[in-house]
Design a protein around this motif. Structure first.
Motif, mmCIF file in Angstrom:
data_model
loop_
_atom_site.group_PDB
_atom_site.id
_atom_site.type_symbol
_atom_site.label_atom_id
_atom_site.label_comp_id
_atom_site.label_asym_id
_atom_site.label_seq_id
_atom_site.Cartn_x
_atom_site.Cartn_y
_atom_site.Cartn_z
ATOM 1 N N GLY A 16 0.825 -1.205 0.000
ATOM 2 C CA GLY A 16 0.000 0.000 0.000
ATOM 3 C C GLY A 16 0.851 1.244 0.000
ATOM 4 N N LEU A 17 0.172 2.388 -0.089
ATOM 5 C CA LEU A 17 0.855 3.674 -0.080
ATOM 6 C C LEU A 17 0.189 4.561 0.965
ATOM 7 C CD1 LEU A 17 2.866 5.676 -1.314
ATOM 8 C CD2 LEU A 17 1.155 6.192 -3.049
ATOM 9 N N LEU A 18 0.971 5.087 1.876
ATOM 10 C CA LEU A 18 0.472 5.901 2.973
ATOM 11 C C LEU A 18 0.692 7.377 2.669
ATOM 12 C CD1 LEU A 18 -0.706 5.935 5.870
ATOM 13 C CD2 LEU A 18 1.665 5.865 6.692
ATOM 14 N N PHE A 19 -0.392 8.158 2.768
ATOM 15 C CA PHE A 19 -0.309 9.608 2.639
ATOM 16 C C PHE A 19 -0.538 10.202 4.019
ATOM 17 C CE2 PHE A 19 -1.228 8.209 -1.592
ATOM 18 C CZ PHE A 19 -0.509 9.067 -2.397
ATOM 19 N N ARG A 20 0.391 11.020 4.460
ATOM 20 C CA ARG A 20 0.292 11.610 5.798
ATOM 21 C C ARG A 20 0.611 13.091 5.725
ATOM 22 N NH1 ARG A 20 5.326 8.368 8.271
ATOM 23 N NH2 ARG A 20 3.589 7.045 8.796
ATOM 24 N N ALA A 46 -8.283 3.731 2.608
ATOM 25 C CA ALA A 46 -8.933 3.896 3.905
ATOM 26 C C ALA A 46 -8.561 5.245 4.488
ATOM 27 C CB ALA A 46 -8.491 2.791 4.860
ATOM 28 N N TYR A 47 -9.572 5.932 5.048
ATOM 29 C CA TYR A 47 -9.319 7.109 5.867
ATOM 30 C C TYR A 47 -9.004 6.590 7.260
ATOM 31 C CZ TYR A 47 -11.999 9.647 2.247
ATOM 32 O OH TYR A 47 -12.470 10.178 1.084
ATOM 33 N N LEU A 48 -7.870 6.989 7.797
ATOM 34 C CA LEU A 48 -7.441 6.502 9.106
ATOM 35 C C LEU A 48 -7.753 7.535 10.188
ATOM 36 C CD1 LEU A 48 -4.001 5.010 8.018
ATOM 37 C CD2 LEU A 48 -6.243 3.892 8.087
ATOM 38 N N GLU A 49 -7.967 7.051 11.402
ATOM 39 C CA GLU A 49 -8.375 7.943 12.487
ATOM 40 C C GLU A 49 -7.338 9.014 12.809
ATOM 41 O OE1 GLU A 49 -9.146 6.061 16.226
ATOM 42 O OE2 GLU A 49 -7.210 5.078 16.306
ATOM 43 N N ASN A 50 -6.101 8.809 12.420
ATOM 44 C CA ASN A 50 -5.053 9.797 12.682
ATOM 45 C C ASN A 50 -4.922 10.826 11.560
ATOM 46 O OD1 ASN A 50 -3.872 8.274 10.685
ATOM 47 N ND2 ASN A 50 -2.230 7.460 11.966
ATOM 48 N N GLY A 51 -5.846 10.807 10.582
ATOM 49 C CA GLY A 51 -5.838 11.771 9.487
ATOM 50 C C GLY A 51 -5.088 11.315 8.250
ATOM 51 N N GLU A 52 -4.402 10.195 8.348
ATOM 52 C CA GLU A 52 -3.682 9.667 7.197
ATOM 53 C C GLU A 52 -4.646 8.957 6.251
ATOM 54 O OE1 GLU A 52 -0.872 7.152 9.228
ATOM 55 O OE2 GLU A 52 0.495 8.814 9.620
ATOM 56 N N VAL A 53 -4.195 8.727 5.018
ATOM 57 C CA VAL A 53 -4.961 7.968 4.034
ATOM 58 C C VAL A 53 -4.058 6.851 3.535
ATOM 59 C CG1 VAL A 53 -6.194 8.022 1.830
ATOM 60 C CG2 VAL A 53 -6.234 10.028 3.329
ATOM 61 N N PHE A 54 -4.559 5.630 3.605
ATOM 62 C CA PHE A 54 -3.784 4.461 3.180
ATOM 63 C C PHE A 54 -4.415 3.870 1.930
ATOM 64 C CE2 PHE A 54 -2.549 -0.098 3.570
ATOM 65 C CZ PHE A 54 -1.181 0.082 3.422
ATOM 66 N N VAL A 55 -3.702 3.986 0.791
ATOM 67 C CA VAL A 55 -4.160 3.392 -0.459
ATOM 68 C C VAL A 55 -3.743 1.927 -0.439
ATOM 69 C CG1 VAL A 55 -4.047 3.458 -2.981
ATOM 70 C CG2 VAL A 55 -3.905 5.590 -1.673
ATOM 71 N N PHE A 56 -4.728 1.041 -0.540
ATOM 72 C CA PHE A 56 -4.451 -0.391 -0.479
ATOM 73 C C PHE A 56 -3.692 -0.870 -1.709
ATOM 74 C CE2 PHE A 56 -8.303 -0.118 2.228
ATOM 75 C CZ PHE A 56 -7.763 -0.631 3.393
ATOM 76 N N TYR A 78 -9.945 -2.018 11.044
ATOM 77 C CA TYR A 78 -8.563 -1.537 11.037
ATOM 78 C C TYR A 78 -7.915 -1.837 9.693
ATOM 79 C CZ TYR A 78 -9.176 -1.430 16.110
ATOM 80 O OH TYR A 78 -9.637 -1.168 17.365
ATOM 81 N N ALA A 79 -6.846 -1.090 9.420
ATOM 82 C CA ALA A 79 -5.979 -1.380 8.284
ATOM 83 C C ALA A 79 -4.600 -1.685 8.843
ATOM 84 C CB ALA A 79 -5.906 -0.192 7.340
ATOM 85 N N ASP A 80 -3.941 -2.660 8.255
ATOM 86 C CA ASP A 80 -2.567 -2.991 8.634
ATOM 87 C C ASP A 80 -1.646 -2.091 7.814
ATOM 88 O OD1 ASP A 80 0.001 -4.017 8.935
ATOM 89 O OD2 ASP A 80 -0.691 -6.088 8.978
ATOM 90 N N VAL A 81 -1.079 -1.109 8.486
ATOM 91 C CA VAL A 81 -0.193 -0.152 7.832
ATOM 92 C C VAL A 81 1.227 -0.425 8.306
ATOM 93 C CG1 VAL A 81 0.325 2.289 7.463
ATOM 94 C CG2 VAL A 81 -2.056 1.553 7.779
ATOM 95 N N VAL A 86 -4.291 0.363 12.409
ATOM 96 C CA VAL A 86 -4.805 1.719 12.605
ATOM 97 C C VAL A 86 -6.296 1.684 12.283
ATOM 98 C CG1 VAL A 86 -4.602 4.150 11.938
ATOM 99 C CG2 VAL A 86 -2.582 2.678 11.884
ATOM 100 N N ARG A 87 -7.100 2.289 13.170
ATOM 101 C CA ARG A 87 -8.558 2.265 12.975
ATOM 102 C C ARG A 87 -8.955 3.046 11.728
ATOM 103 N NH1 ARG A 87 -13.532 4.302 14.376
ATOM 104 N NH2 ARG A 87 -12.839 6.187 15.411
ATOM 105 N N VAL A 88 -9.859 2.456 10.952
ATOM 106 C CA VAL A 88 -10.362 3.047 9.721
ATOM 107 C C VAL A 88 -11.669 3.774 10.036
ATOM 108 C CG1 VAL A 88 -11.232 2.536 7.404
ATOM 109 C CG2 VAL A 88 -9.289 1.240 8.319
ATOM 110 N N THR A 89 -11.784 5.012 9.561
ATOM 111 C CA THR A 89 -12.996 5.796 9.799
ATOM 112 C C THR A 89 -13.849 5.958 8.548
ATOM 113 O OG1 THR A 89 -11.826 7.872 9.386
ATOM 114 C CG2 THR A 89 -11.929 7.078 11.680
#
Length: 159
Positions: A16-20, A46-56, A78-81, A86-89
Motif C-alpha cells: 500500500g501507499l500511505l499519505f500523511r 482507507a481514511y485513518l483515524e489519525n488523518g492519514e490515508v492508506f491506499v491499499f 482496522y488497516a494494517d499499515v 490503525v482504525r479506519v474511519t
C-alpha cells in the motif's frame, strides 16, 4: 519530502501507499485518479483515524473491483499499515468509468459490494469518478445510502 519517500517505497501491486501530513486526502485523491486513469482499474483507500490515508495494494484489482484489506476486530475496522493496526474511519475508491443513464437511483453506478462497504461506515462511502458517459463530472463524491438502496451523491472534491 514525505510524499517523495512514500513514492519511492511504493510497490503499487504488492504494498500500500500511505499519505500523511498536510493535504493527505488531496494528495491521495490525485494519486488514485492518475493511477486509475493509467491502469484502467479501481483503487481503494482507507481514511485513518489519525488523518492519514492508506491506499491499499493493487494486486487483484480490475476494472470493476478493488480489494480492501481490512481487519475487523470487535466493532472496529482496522488497516494494517506497515505492521501496525490503525482504525479506519471511512473508505474511498475509484470508479474508472461511470456508465448508464443519469438517474436519481444510482448515478455513480454503485454495486452491491459498494452498498455493503458503506454499511460498515455509517451508510457512507466516497467514490472518485474518473470518467463518465452520463454527465457526472470527475471528482470525489460522498454517497449516503439508505435502506432502500438509493444513493445521494454530494461532490466534496473537484479535479
Amino acid at each position: 519530502m514525505i510524499g517523495l519517500l512514500n513514492h519511492k517505497q511504493h510497490d503499487p501491486n504488492n504494498r500500500g501507499l500511505l499519505f500523511r501530513g498536510k493535504n493527505a486526502r488531496t494528495r491521495a485523491y490525485n494519486y488514485m485518479r492518475s493511477r486509475s486513469l493509467k491502469t484502467k482499474y479501481e483503487l481503494s483507500a482507507a481514511y485513518l483515524e489519525n488523518g492519514e490515508v492508506f491506499v491499499f495494494k493493487e494486486k487483484g484489482n480490475d476494472f470493476k473491483t478493488s480489494h480492501n484489506h481490512f481487519v475487523k476486530k470487535d466493532v472496529n475496522i482496522y488497516a494494517d499499515v506497515n505492521g501496525r493496526l490503525v482504525r479506519v474511519t471511512g473508505l474511498v475508491h475509484t470508479h474508472p468509468f461511470v456508465h448508464g443513464n443519469l438517474t436519481p437511483d444510482n448515478p455513480l453506478s454503485l454495486s452491491e459490494s459498494d452498498f455493503k462497504l458503506a454499511s460498515d461506515f455509517a451508510q457512507t462511502i466516497d467514490i472518485i469518478v474518473i470518467k463518465s458517459s452520463n454527465g457526472v463530472g470527475a471528482g470525489v463524491y460522498r454517497v449516503s445510502t439508505s435502506g432502500n438502496g438509493l444513493v445521494y451523491p454530494q461532490l466534496i472534491f473537484n479535479f
